[in-house]
Write a protein that holds these residues in place. Structure first.
Motif, PDB file in Angstrom:
ATOM      1  N   PRO A 129       3.359  -2.626  12.761  1.00  0.00           N
ATOM      2  CA  PRO A 129       1.984  -3.086  12.522  1.00  0.00           C
ATOM      3  C   PRO A 129       1.822  -3.475  11.054  1.00  0.00           C
ATOM      4  N   ILE A 130       1.171  -4.602  10.794  1.00  0.00           N
ATOM      5  CA  ILE A 130       1.090  -5.124   9.430  1.00  0.00           C
ATOM      6  C   ILE A 130       0.397  -4.145   8.491  1.00  0.00           C
ATOM      7  N   ASN A 131      -0.593  -3.388   9.011  1.00  0.00           N
ATOM      8  CA  ASN A 131      -1.277  -2.417   8.155  1.00  0.00           C
ATOM      9  C   ASN A 131      -0.360  -1.271   7.736  1.00  0.00           C
ATOM     10  N   LEU A 132       0.541  -0.867   8.645  1.00  0.00           N
ATOM     11  CA  LEU A 132       1.508   0.170   8.303  1.00  0.00           C
ATOM     12  C   LEU A 132       2.505  -0.358   7.282  1.00  0.00           C
ATOM     13  N   TYR A 133       2.891  -1.605   7.422  1.00  0.00           N
ATOM     14  CA  TYR A 133       3.786  -2.238   6.448  1.00  0.00           C
ATOM     15  C   TYR A 133       3.150  -2.235   5.055  1.00  0.00           C
ATOM     16  N   GLU A 134       1.881  -2.596   4.973  1.00  0.00           N
ATOM     17  CA  GLU A 134       1.180  -2.613   3.683  1.00  0.00           C
ATOM     18  C   GLU A 134       1.044  -1.196   3.118  1.00  0.00           C
ATOM     19  N   LEU A 135       0.826  -0.220   3.993  1.00  0.00           N
ATOM     20  CA  LEU A 135       0.714   1.172   3.537  1.00  0.00           C
ATOM     21  C   LEU A 135       2.016   1.640   2.897  1.00  0.00           C
ATOM     22  N   VAL A 136       3.131   1.285   3.516  1.00  0.00           N
ATOM     23  CA  VAL A 136       4.429   1.703   2.973  1.00  0.00           C
ATOM     24  C   VAL A 136       4.674   1.065   1.606  1.00  0.00           C
ATOM     25  N   LEU A 137       4.258  -0.178   1.421  1.00  0.00           N
ATOM     26  CA  LEU A 137       4.382  -0.803   0.102  1.00  0.00           C
ATOM     27  C   LEU A 137       3.642   0.008  -0.948  1.00  0.00           C
ATOM     28  N   TRP A 138       2.425   0.475  -0.590  1.00  0.00           N
ATOM     29  CA  TRP A 138       1.646   1.287  -1.540  1.00  0.00           C
ATOM     30  C   TRP A 138       2.322   2.622  -1.804  1.00  0.00           C
ATOM     31  N   SER A 140       5.463   3.362  -1.652  1.00  0.00           N
ATOM     32  CA  SER A 140       6.633   3.124  -2.491  1.00  0.00           C
ATOM     33  C   SER A 140       6.241   2.971  -3.957  1.00  0.00           C
ATOM     34  N   ASP A 141       5.194   2.182  -4.226  1.00  0.00           N
ATOM     35  CA  ASP A 141       4.758   1.949  -5.609  1.00  0.00           C
ATOM     36  C   ASP A 141       4.136   3.196  -6.225  1.00  0.00           C
ATOM     37  N   TYR A 142       3.248   3.848  -5.484  1.00  0.00           N
ATOM     38  CA  TYR A 142       2.488   4.956  -6.068  1.00  0.00           C
ATOM     39  C   TYR A 142       3.353   6.196  -6.264  1.00  0.00           C
TER      40      TYR A 142
END
Length: 640
Positions: free
Chosen positions: A66-75, A77-79
């Motif tokens: 799911p695209i929202n889960l993909y975006e969450l993982v990016l955050w 990783s960064d945070y």
């Protein structure tokens, strides 16, 4: 053919370019199998890439996240400073061939009448659900105030809209009780946690991914459940440190990830607690979160009376002994919970003639005596040896001092032979269904005295607990950790809250430090008094929630190497252009300075600037020294 940068599970902030056939239809977030070195690994597509002559070919597309889960993982990783491939290796299930279908359960639960504060809180959250709007709610309610019924009402509204619910709990031991209530109300709901078999974890994950399962209930790892249509996240007992993952990476807080996931998916998030973390309460008071309060227990029930007594050198004070006898002989509310946050039989072994002490050969701590296995055990590295009877230095008999839950169990079984007594700690709860078995025995009234560690402080909602006894309130209060007082207040308040849910209950807290403000405010059921006092300390000492915090932990077999690397890191930080915007404490030896034969030093970084610490530490992430392990942690909760 098309080229893609793909994250694979290695501990470096780099991705690798692969080539794939057009018909694979790969996108951002596609989960794939790829060759890496001499093996096949699971990776995730990050972006399209330029053609690369030496690119290996993608072997298989598994699914699209799911695209929202993909975006969450990016955050995440960064945070939390964790490479994408490592985050994905943590959140993805073990992919298998067979999926167990979703079960249906009999609906037996009834809606309860809401009190005025419950109704007010419910309607405020319902507004966010109806408007598909993201808000984070702090539902601050005393123990027994009916927070769960508010959760269930909001869940019904979300499910009626055709959306899904994610319900987080801090401990696996709480899951059976929550599952029972949710299934009884809605006829569905499945659990997710690390103790499940690979097949059960895969089935849960795929049933959610396919839209077959609409309610997920689980521990911190379930925050990454792959819902396409999530409508609500509940984080119960949001204050619990069990929501923070330390090892393995990623070192994330499930509570804070839940808040970010709510923002990404534009859905409401409920944080519930009788003793909120200082950070969450501060955000609610400052308007970042919506503050909702349930100030009284349901049905007008009174909070239990709390008595603080000094046991001297005894395990049980006279007051505790008397209260246990009176409670177990009562007709109504005849059951007892005893709490001690120390497992094992005795935490120290010592020779009084020469001073020898039983210590772990790998760590800078005492070995705990476990009578059940007649062995000495290190609770940090797992080192185990037979019990030492005679001192290895002078031959005199070794004395074992102090007490843990095993010794308390032995004492009460001697005093109350005719009663069913159950111990609940990590030594006695080893199999997958042990938590469920104990909960069912409690519900049926088959256990008269439940003894345990912090497992018994969370979530148990039983009406006939007449007495809660805290064997020692002092086990954590003097630890060298700025959260020691908060931890003590929360534990005492939470375990006391198990008493008197079906009438007037009683709590006895044994302490040699009765005037400490954490114990005093717990006795008075006064969270806001504690918050004001603790807030003053955090503000003056510059600790969260007033600064951002990061910890650098350096470990090696050689102490000289640890010191050398620690000073080198500090020098690099001092050379930063942003040096005036952050503070460095250390490097100094950790309070437990030697674990698994590794010397341990740490540094704390403080800054009022958002994301500055991540930027500084990411520049150091590739810094490596042979034989030395360097760990970075954002928002650490463990200072030991």
């Amino acid at each position: 053919m098309r080229y893609y940068n793909i994250a694979v599970p290695i501990d470096k902030f780099i991705n690798f370019t692969y080539v794939a056939k057009e018909e694979m239809n790969l996108n951002e977030g596609s989960v794939v199998s790829v060759p890496f070195k001499s093996r096949t690994v699971t990776g995730v597509v990050i972006e399209e890439a330029k053609a690369y002559k030496g690119a290996k070919e993608v072997e298989e597309k598994i699914l699209d996240l799911p695209i929202n889960l993909y975006e969450l993982v990016l955050w995440v990783s960064d945070y939390y400073l964790c490479p994408l491939g490592i985050v994905y290796s943590f959140i993805l299930p073990p992919f298998m061939k067979r999926i167990k279908g979703v079960e249906e359960y009999q609906i037996i639960g009834k809606f309860l009448n809401l009190s005025t504060p419950q109704e007010k809180s419910y309607l405020r959250i319902k507004k966010a659900v109806e408007e598909d709007f993201h808000e984070t709610f702090l539902l601050f309610g005393v123990t027994g105030s009916g927070k769960t019924e508010v959760y269930l009402r909001v869940m019904e509204d979300v499910l009626k809209k055709g959306k899904s619910v994610l319900y987080l709990v801090p401990e696996i031991s709480i899951i059976p009780q929550v599952l029972e209530r949710v299934r009884g109300r809605f006829g569905m709901g499945e659990a997710y946690h690390y103790k499940l078999s690979k097949g059960m974890r895969y089935s849960y994950w795929m049933n959610i991914y396919n839209g077959e399962l609409k309610i997920g209930i689980g521990s911190r790892m379930s925050i990454f459940s792959p819902f396409h249509d999530l409508g609500l996240i509940i984080v119960d007992e949001e204050h619990s440190e069990s929501y923070k993952q330390e090892e393995p990476k990623p070192r994330f807080s499930a509570r804070d990830v839940a808040v970010m996931r709510g923002a990404i998916e534009r859905i409401p998030v409920i944080l519930g607690s009788a003793t909120p973390s200082l950070e969450s309460f501060y955000k609610a008071k400052s308007g970042e979160y919506i503050f909702l309060e349930l100030p009284e227990r349901v049905k007008g029930q009174e909070m239990p009376d709390v008595e603080i007594v000094d046991p001297g050198r005894n395990i049980f004070s006279a007051e505790m002994d008397k209260a246990i006898k009176e409670t177990i002989n009562k007709k109504d509310m005849p059951r007892v919970i005893l709490f001690l946050n120390r497992r094992g039989y005795a935490p120290y072994g010592k020779c009084y003639k020469c001073g020898w002490a039983a210590r772990c050969p790998n760590c800078d701590i005492s070995l705990n005596f476990h009578k059940a296995t007649n062995s000495l055990l290190c609770h940090h590295c797992g080192y185990k040896m037979d019990k030492v009877i005679n001192c290895p230095k002078c031959g005199k008999e070794v004395t074992y001092l102090g007490w843990g839950t095993q010794r308390i169990e032995e004492e009460i079984k001697t005093k109350y032979k005719e009663y069913n007594i159950q111990r609940m700690d990590t030594d006695s709860i080893s199999r997958r269904h042990d938590h469920e078995r104990i909960y069912n025995d409690l519900k049926r009234g088959e256990i008269q005295i439940l003894l345990g560690t912090q497992m018994v402080t969370k979530g148990l909602d039983l009406p006939d607990i007449g007495l809660v006894g805290v064997i020692s309130a002092d086990t954590a209060i003097n630890l060298p950790d700025f959260r020691a007082s908060e931890r003590t207040f929360q534990l005492l308040s939470q375990v006391a809250g198990r008493a008197g849910r079906g009438g007037k209950g009683k709590v006895i807290i044994q302490s040699n430090n009765p005037n400490h403000y954490a114990i005093r405010f717990a006795k008075e059921h006064n969270y806001e008094g504690f918050y004001d006092k603790e807030r003053e300390f955090r503000l003056s000492a510059k600790y969260p929630p007033f600064v951002n915090l990061a910890r650098i932990l350096i470990q090696s077999k050689e102490e000289e190497e640890v010191i050398k690397v620690a000073l080198k890191i500090k020098t690099k930080l001092n050379e930063s252009k942003e040096r005036e915007l952050f503070t460095i404490l250390g490097p100094v030896p950790c309070p437990i300075g030697w674990i698994e034969r590794n010397y341990r030093y740490h540094m704390l970084l403080k800054s009022e600037e958002e994301n500055l610490l991540q930027m500084l530490l990411k520049k150091l992430y590739s810094f490596r020294v042979g034989g030395v392990r360097i760990s970075f942690e954002i928002d650490p909760v463990n200072m030991l």
